[in-house]
Enzyme design. Sequence first.
Site, PDB file in Angstrom:
ATOM      1  N   MET A  65      45.346  39.416  39.764  1.00 45.49           N
ATOM      2  CA  MET A  65      45.808  38.046  39.699  1.00 45.49           C
ATOM      3  C   MET A  65      45.872  37.487  41.099  1.00 45.49           C
ATOM      4  O   MET A  65      46.939  37.367  41.653  1.00 45.49           O
ATOM      5  CB  MET A  65      47.172  38.021  38.998  1.00 45.49           C
ATOM      6  CG  MET A  65      48.030  36.805  39.220  1.00 45.49           C
ATOM      7  SD  MET A  65      47.236  35.238  39.186  1.00 45.49           S
ATOM      8  CE  MET A  65      47.300  34.849  37.519  1.00 45.49           C
ATOM      9  N   PRO A  66      44.763  37.210  41.701  1.00 41.30           N
ATOM     10  CA  PRO A  66      44.829  36.552  43.002  1.00 41.30           C
ATOM     11  C   PRO A  66      45.183  35.072  42.865  1.00 41.30           C
ATOM     12  O   PRO A  66      44.842  34.429  41.868  1.00 41.30           O
ATOM     13  CB  PRO A  66      43.429  36.706  43.567  1.00 41.30           C
ATOM     14  CG  PRO A  66      42.716  37.634  42.676  1.00 41.30           C
ATOM     15  CD  PRO A  66      43.420  37.643  41.370  1.00 41.30           C
ATOM     16  N   PHE A  67      45.876  34.564  43.851  1.00 45.79           N
ATOM     17  CA  PHE A  67      46.128  33.136  44.003  1.00 45.79           C
ATOM     18  C   PHE A  67      45.466  32.741  45.317  1.00 45.79           C
ATOM     19  O   PHE A  67      45.766  33.314  46.361  1.00 45.79           O
ATOM     20  CB  PHE A  67      47.624  32.840  44.025  1.00 45.79           C
ATOM     21  CG  PHE A  67      47.924  31.388  44.232  1.00 45.79           C
ATOM     22  CD1 PHE A  67      47.730  30.475  43.204  1.00 45.79           C
ATOM     23  CD2 PHE A  67      48.383  30.927  45.451  1.00 45.79           C
ATOM     24  CE1 PHE A  67      47.995  29.124  43.392  1.00 45.79           C
ATOM     25  CE2 PHE A  67      48.661  29.589  45.645  1.00 45.79           C
ATOM     26  CZ  PHE A  67      48.466  28.677  44.617  1.00 45.79           C
TER      27      PHE A  67
ATOM     28  N   ALA B  41      46.609  35.551  47.942  1.00 47.23           N
ATOM     29  CA  ALA B  41      47.773  36.378  47.607  1.00 47.23           C
ATOM     30  C   ALA B  41      47.370  37.229  46.411  1.00 47.23           C
ATOM     31  O   ALA B  41      46.783  36.731  45.449  1.00 47.23           O
ATOM     32  CB  ALA B  41      48.968  35.497  47.259  1.00 47.23           C
TER      33      ALA B  41
END
Length: 152
Positions: free
Chosen positions: A1-3, A72
């Site tokens: 789950m990259p942001f 992130a």
Amino acid sequence: MPFVRIDTWGAGPQRLDALGRAVHQALVEALGIPPDDHFQVLTDHDGVNGALRYGGYLGVRRDEGIVYVAVALRAGRTDARKRALYRRIAELAREYAGTEPRNVFVVLTENGPADWSLGEGLAQYAPADGPDGSDGSYALPDGGGEGVRPVS
């Protein structure tokens, strides 16, 4: 789950979109994230409502074509996978958006499962122990991240 956050200077909407596609494709290829795991904030600065600053640190000659990419993501990827990601982002930024690799500045910020809420006010990657006595185990689609306890 990259942001992902991507910041550019005067790129315009088409180039900014191309950079978003490049970064997402690199994350899918290098880190194996699911193709629909696509969360990005794309900002093009114009000098009035925002600005970008850059220098020639470590001998890299950057210019107004600078692209800052901040990602992130959960901790646990190897250094080799991170290097592959940096390389692939630079390659695809050139291919999709015409950005010189020297102008692609990437920073990764790792965190843990409890650092994410994907909606509904819940920590989906780190659920609390349930009233049914469950131990709070969870599984992630890409299997990455430290502290992941697979559901049996």
